[in-house]
Design an enzyme around this catalytic site. Structure first.
Site, PDB file in Angstrom:
ATOM      1  N   LYS A  17       2.607   5.729 -10.684  1.00  0.00           N
ATOM      2  CA  LYS A  17       2.482   5.845 -12.127  1.00  0.00           C
ATOM      3  C   LYS A  17       2.333   7.310 -12.527  1.00  0.00           C
ATOM      4  CE  LYS A  17       0.535   1.264 -12.957  1.00  0.00           C
ATOM      5  NZ  LYS A  17      -0.584   0.486 -13.548  1.00  0.00           N
ATOM      6  N   HIS A  21       3.017  -8.333  -6.322  1.00  0.00           N
ATOM      7  CA  HIS A  21       1.664  -7.854  -6.604  1.00  0.00           C
ATOM      8  C   HIS A  21       0.649  -8.593  -5.745  1.00  0.00           C
ATOM      9  CE1 HIS A  21      -0.566  -5.084  -9.024  1.00  0.00           C
ATOM     10  NE2 HIS A  21      -1.418  -6.008  -9.429  1.00  0.00           N
ATOM     11  N   ARG A  33       0.585  -6.934  -2.469  1.00  0.00           N
ATOM     12  CA  ARG A  33      -0.193  -5.683  -2.609  1.00  0.00           C
ATOM     13  C   ARG A  33      -1.683  -5.998  -2.550  1.00  0.00           C
ATOM     14  NH1 ARG A  33      -0.271  -0.467  -5.026  1.00  0.00           N
ATOM     15  NH2 ARG A  33      -1.686  -0.196  -6.788  1.00  0.00           N
ATOM     16  N   HIS A  50      -4.413   4.338  -6.927  1.00  0.00           N
ATOM     17  CA  HIS A  50      -5.233   4.119  -8.119  1.00  0.00           C
ATOM     18  C   HIS A  50      -5.836   5.432  -8.599  1.00  0.00           C
ATOM     19  CE1 HIS A  50      -6.025  -0.386  -7.056  1.00  0.00           C
ATOM     20  NE2 HIS A  50      -4.907  -0.221  -7.717  1.00  0.00           N
ATOM     21  N   TYR A  81     -11.229  -5.250  -5.232  1.00  0.00           N
ATOM     22  CA  TYR A  81     -10.956  -5.804  -3.911  1.00  0.00           C
ATOM     23  C   TYR A  81     -12.240  -6.076  -3.138  1.00  0.00           C
ATOM     24  CZ  TYR A  81      -6.242  -4.545  -5.094  1.00  0.00           C
ATOM     25  OH  TYR A  81      -5.055  -4.457  -5.746  1.00  0.00           O
TER      26      TYR A  81
END
Length: 318
Positions: A193, A264, A267, A290, A299
């Protein structure tokens, strides 16, 4: 209900001009992905349409009351907390741009409060389930398979192996070029990103799938228009993210007893299994790309929830 393109076409000229400038800012200055830009723009088109229905025709007409009533209308239609939080973020990005570009005297979005999105536990595969999905996908079909069918099967195996081995996003996966892979050190150069670059390792099974694809699959599908893309579609162009999602869903559904997850979910599974294997949270943050450690901390909730489930099933006094 009218679509985004139709709503955008009906905006007053001054609002449409501001929207165009903001979209260009997102693409060129903030260098966001096309998917992210589309989401932001869709939200703000809805906001500006709401403003126009309240007789607003210029950016100066956008006030806090309009922002609040727009979000309230969404909640009435059934928007979730996470959707409301996302729409609020889009609106604040737009109002900040209006202030920085001198189109308004005040950034009204600074006073806009929004609910924090619930951090739900993501769906993940167990380690044995992940192994079953990958092993089943790698099974040869047998005699009579056409070369193009073999090539697509080898590509699909690589899609699954790389997503699970590296934990990268599906957009990052399909954006990989051949030169982004360091085959000797088993590293992927990934642009995440905001076009932020990071290096992500992958293991021996993914490396084997990569070599098999590059020697026995990619040459079959490649055309003069393929360019440097690592993963190719059936016609030789760069693999589309929608097709990659279909590949994952199909492979997961073919393995008995597995939840229906997409890229996803792989992931999430990779991150969870790495944490359960003893990795620290900072390392997983770097692996996933991130920006905030808080994003990665979901997580830990997954692994704690699994621990509670195991305890409830196994402890005699649970």
């Amino acid at each position: 209900m009218a679509g985004t393109a139709e709503l955008r076409a009906g905006l007053p000229p001054a609002l449409a001009e501001s929207l165009d400038g903001w979209e260009e800012h997102l693409r060129l200055q903030r260098d966001l992905s096309a998917h992210t830009v589309r989401g932001y723009v869709s939200d703000v088109v809805s906001l500006l349409d709401h403003l126009a229905r309240r007789q607003g025709a210029t950016p100066a007409d956008l006030d806090l009351a309009t922002l609040r009533s727009w979000l309230a209308a969404g909640r009435t239609r059934g928007d979730s907390r996470s959707t409301t939080a996302r729409r609020s973020a889009s609106a604040r990005s737009f109002t900040a741009y209006l202030r920085r570009s001198g189109q308004v005297a005040e950034d009204v979005g600074l006073r806009l409060a929004s609910p924090k999105a619930h951090r739900t536990l993501p769906g993940v595969l167990g380690t044995e389930q992940a192994r079953a999905v990958l092993e089943q996908a790698a099974q040869p079909v047998g005699e009579g398979e056409e070369p193009a069918e073999t090539a697509l099967r080898l590509r699909n195996v690589l899609v699954l192996e790389l997503l699970y081995a590296s934990g990268i996003r599906v957009g990052e996966l399909v954006g990989l070029d051949v030169d982004d892979v360091d085959r000797g050190r088993r590293l992927l150069r990934v642009f995440g990103k905001g076009r932020k670059e990071r290096s992500v390792p992958f293991g021996a099974p993914a490396a084997q799938a990569l070599e098999t694809w590059l020697t026995g699959g990619r040459p079959t599908l490649a055309t003069p228009d393929s360019g440097p893309a690592l993963l190719l579609g059936a016609r030789g162009g760069r693999l589309d993210a929608r097709e990659a999602r279909r590949v994952v869903h199909t492979a997961v559904q073919a393995a008995p007893g597995t939840p229906d997850i997409g890229p996803h979910g792989l992931r999430h599974s990779a991150a969870t299994h790495v944490l359960e294997g003893g990795a620290d949270l900072r390392s997983v943050q770097e692996l996933l790309g991130h920006a905030s450690l808080a994003t990665t901390q979901v997580y830990t909730h997954v692994t704690v929830e699994r621990l509670r489930t195991v305890h409830a099933q196994a402890h005699p006094r649970a």
